[in-house]
Design an enzyme around this catalytic site. Structure first.
Site, PDB file in Angstrom:
ATOM      1  CE  LYS A   8      -3.268   2.907   0.631  1.00 52.54           C
ATOM      2  NZ  LYS A   8      -4.371   3.139  -0.282  1.00 52.54           N
ATOM      3  CB  CYS A  57      -4.007   8.551  -0.023  1.00 51.30           C
ATOM      4  SG  CYS A  57      -5.750   8.383   0.364  1.00 51.30           S
TER       5      CYS A  57
HETATM    6  N1  SAJ Z   1      -1.987  14.590  -9.122  1.00 45.01           N
HETATM    7  C1  SAJ Z   1      -1.114  15.364  -9.867  1.00 45.01           C
HETATM    8  N2  SAJ Z   1      -0.676  14.888 -11.074  1.00 45.01           N
HETATM    9  C2  SAJ Z   1      -1.087  13.683 -11.553  1.00 45.01           C
HETATM   10  C3  SAJ Z   1      -1.956  12.890 -10.778  1.00 45.01           C
HETATM   11  C4  SAJ Z   1      -2.398  13.370  -9.552  1.00 45.01           C
HETATM   12  O1  SAJ Z   1      -0.727  16.468  -9.462  1.00 45.01           O
HETATM   13  O2  SAJ Z   1      -0.668  13.343 -12.671  1.00 45.01           O
HETATM   14  C5  SAJ Z   1      -2.464  15.089  -7.819  1.00 45.01           C
HETATM   15  C6  SAJ Z   1      -3.995  15.252  -7.742  1.00 45.01           C
HETATM   16  O3  SAJ Z   1      -4.409  16.467  -8.290  1.00 45.01           O
HETATM   17  C7  SAJ Z   1      -4.228  15.154  -6.246  1.00 45.01           C
HETATM   18  C8  SAJ Z   1      -3.160  14.156  -5.792  1.00 45.01           C
HETATM   19  O4  SAJ Z   1      -2.187  14.118  -6.820  1.00 45.01           O
HETATM   20  O5  SAJ Z   1      -3.994  16.387  -5.608  1.00 45.01           O
HETATM   21  C9  SAJ Z   1      -3.655  12.761  -5.538  1.00 45.01           C
HETATM   22  O6  SAJ Z   1      -4.587  12.368  -6.516  1.00 45.01           O
HETATM   23  P1  SAJ Z   1      -4.624  10.912  -7.157  1.00 45.01           P
HETATM   24  O7  SAJ Z   1      -5.723  10.870  -8.142  1.00 45.01           O
HETATM   25  O8  SAJ Z   1      -3.282  10.560  -7.657  1.00 45.01           O
HETATM   26  O9  SAJ Z   1      -4.851   9.960  -5.932  1.00 45.01           O
HETATM   27  P2  SAJ Z   1      -5.913   9.876  -4.722  1.00 45.01           P
HETATM   28  O10 SAJ Z   1      -5.313  10.490  -3.508  1.00 45.01           O
HETATM   29  O11 SAJ Z   1      -7.258  10.329  -5.130  1.00 45.01           O
HETATM   30  O12 SAJ Z   1      -5.982   8.289  -4.525  1.00 45.01           O
HETATM   31  C10 SAJ Z   1      -4.779   7.561  -4.316  1.00 45.01           C
HETATM   32  C11 SAJ Z   1      -4.780   6.343  -5.257  1.00 45.01           C
HETATM   33  N3  SAJ Z   1      -3.445   5.755  -5.277  1.00 45.01           N
HETATM   34  C12 SAJ Z   1      -2.794   5.495  -6.439  1.00 45.01           C
HETATM   35  O13 SAJ Z   1      -3.256   5.779  -7.523  1.00 45.01           O
HETATM   36  C13 SAJ Z   1      -1.491   4.802  -6.321  1.00 45.01           C
HETATM   37  C14 SAJ Z   1      -5.828   5.331  -4.811  1.00 45.01           C
HETATM   38  O14 SAJ Z   1      -5.756   4.161  -5.598  1.00 45.01           O
HETATM   39  C15 SAJ Z   1      -5.615   4.986  -3.317  1.00 45.01           C
HETATM   40  O15 SAJ Z   1      -6.563   4.043  -2.864  1.00 45.01           O
HETATM   41  C16 SAJ Z   1      -5.772   6.259  -2.540  1.00 45.01           C
HETATM   42  O16 SAJ Z   1      -4.727   7.153  -2.964  1.00 45.01           O
HETATM   43  C17 SAJ Z   1      -5.665   5.911  -1.067  1.00 45.01           C
HETATM   44  O17 SAJ Z   1      -6.715   5.875  -0.404  1.00 45.01           O
HETATM   45  O18 SAJ Z   1      -4.570   5.606  -0.585  1.00 45.01           O
END
Ligand code: SAJ
Length: 438
Positions: free
Chosen positions: A234, A288
């Site tokens: 995780k 997360c």
């Molecule tokens: N973000 C960027 N650039 C990107 C992708 C995301 O700046 O290319 C930013 C987003 O805007 C946001 C943050 O990162 O602020 C996180 O967003 P996210 O969509 O990457 O992830 P979360 O926090 O919504 O969900 C993550 C997921 N983890 C992964 O994709 C490895 C999800 O599968 C997990 O279950 C979740 O964390 C968790 O609960 O841990």
């Protein structure tokens, strides 16, 4: 019996082993009815299993028992209403006996970036009183490596009359496993069903029993391993994403200095068959990705150098955006700053740990101008902003029409409908490449 440890992982030895050791469930209890616990409880209930949801918050319990929800998640209201109306889900404050307990309580960071496991400990003490021989306990909360063993110790201390996997020999009363949630906020109900799961048991029997719990509602594969590997899986997934976003964010700073369009650059570099760069943004938010890497850093501080650097790069990106807005505002008399988006990512209304909120709050508190905030997913500003006289929630058109600086913070689909005429003669700080893709 295979014990967990560095050297051994759990492997199913015979083809019928899973069938023989699987467990069946009449009642499942979910401890902690937040963003993961409540959807999980609703999904299990929708599969015809009695679910007892437990939460220490009286308001949460009352809301759920009315068939309503206290959090924002797509379609969760419908799932919870159905589960409560059919009588398969009830919420309570004090745990009752069940066949299995799934622990989905928060594991926040303390001020010094150390993980706070106090909610897991409290959950252990609460359920210990109602544990019965043959029960299964699965920890789902994101936790540092070694947490399931700690959970076992806390339970064993409360219930010396029961045997636990580590010291129970062949006669184990209580089965313990770790199975991290991996669902994406905004798409939780679907991913709970379709994603693969990693199920780590303190013994292989524990892992198989936990797998049979997830087999009730998971259509993806359930992969069996030990608890330490499952815990680290995780943390690795979220640290991987954080590091990769940091690469994109660092590139955006370098490109700004070198006068290269970072969006165009990434689009072209990603045409290479082995390159897949993520998107820069205003920083990393949510509950997360910005938090879980610290669990690794805290466990191995001297060697987690890249993971640590990524955290700094992503946090500093928000400060960089703030400075860009301040510089733009400096030459303008009475600057009016349109801030588009407050949520932590696009197309959801979740403001938890949002870099956009942090940026807007910093600009408002620093009195750098009047802030016209457009966030289609909320009806009132969060408490951090609502009492600030120079911060106002308006429609996107009002924000664009009445501003001289535009800061694009969250690339909500709804913003695509704005007329590009409203952007003319304005200073635009586009942290999402919303208008700068060419
Ligand atoms: N973000 C960027 N650039 C990107 C992708 C995301 O700046 O290319 C930013 C987003 O805007 C946001 C943050 O990162 O602020 C996180 O967003 P996210 O969509 O990457 O992830 P979360 O926090 O919504 O969900 C993550 C997921 N983890 C992964 O994709 C490895 C999800 O599968 C997990 O279950 C979740 O964390 C968790 O609960 O841990």
């Amino acid at each position: 019996m295979v014990s967990c440890g560095k050297e051994s992982d759990h492997k199913v030895r015979a083809t019928n082993e899973i069938e023989e050791k699987a467990m069946s469930f009449n009642t499942v209890s979910v401890i902690g009815l937040g963003y993961i616990g409540l959807p999980t409880a609703a999904i299990i209930a929708s599969n015809g299993i009695n679910v007892i949801g437990v939460d220490i918050n009286k308001h949460t319990v009352e809301t759920i028992n009315k068939g309503e929800i206290h959090i924002v998640e797509h379609d969760l209201d419908i799932a919870v209403r159905n589960a409560v109306q059919t009588g398969m889900l009830k919420a309570i404050i004090t745990p009752e006996p069940a066949d299995a307990f799934i622990i989905t309580v928060p594991t926040p960071l303390k001020k010094n970036h150390q993980p706070d496991l106090s909610y897991i400990k409290a959950a252990a003490i609460a359920i210990a009183a109602v544990l019965e021989k043959g029960n299964l306990i699965v920890l789902e909360s994101t936790s540092p490596v070694g947490s399931t063993i700690k959970l076992e110790r806390w339970l064993a201390k409360e219930r010396p009359d029961l045997t636990f996997p580590t010291n129970g020999g062949e006669n184990i009363d209580i089965n313990l496993a770790y199975c991290p949630e991996r669902v994406l906020p905004g798409n939780i109900l679907q991913e709970l069903v379709t994603n693969d799961r990693v199920v780590g048991g303190l013994t292989i029997d524990c892992a198989i029993k936990a797998k049979s719990l997830y087999d009730i509602f998971v259509k993806g594969e359930c992969h069996i391993t030990n608890t330490r590997t499952a815990e680290m899986t995780k943390l690795t997934e979220n640290a991987y994403r954080d590091v990769n976003i940091a690469f994109a964010n660092e590139l955006s700073l370098i490109c700004d200095e070198l006068d290269v369009n970072v969006w165009n650059l990434i689009r072209l570099a990603n045409r290479h068959p082995r390159v897949s760069i993520l998107k820069p943004g205003p920083g990393v938010g949510g509950h997360c990705i910005a938090i879980d890497p610290w669990f690794i850093i805290d466990s191995a501080p001297k060697i987690s150098k890249l993971i640590r650097a990524a955290r700094d790069v992503n946090d500093n990106k928000s400060e960089w955006v703030i400075q860009k807005v301040i510089e733009a505002a400096e030459g303008i008399d009475n600057p009016k700053i349109a801030c588009l988006g407050l949520s932590f990512k696009a197309n959801i209304g979740d403001l938890r740990e949002s870099p956009a909120v942090k940026i807007v709050a910093s600009l408002a508190k620093g009195q750098f101008g009047n802030l016209l905030i457009a966030e289609p997913f909320i009806k009132k500003l969060p408490s951090l902003l609502e009492d600030l006289p120079n911060a106002k929630l308006v429609t996107v058109n009002e924000a664009l029409e009445n501003s001289n600086i535009i800061v694009m913070l969250v690339n909500h689909r709804a913003f695509k409908e704005c007329s590009s005429l409203l952007l003319e003669n304005k200073t635009i700080i586009d942290t999402q490449g919303f208008w700068k893709q060419s």
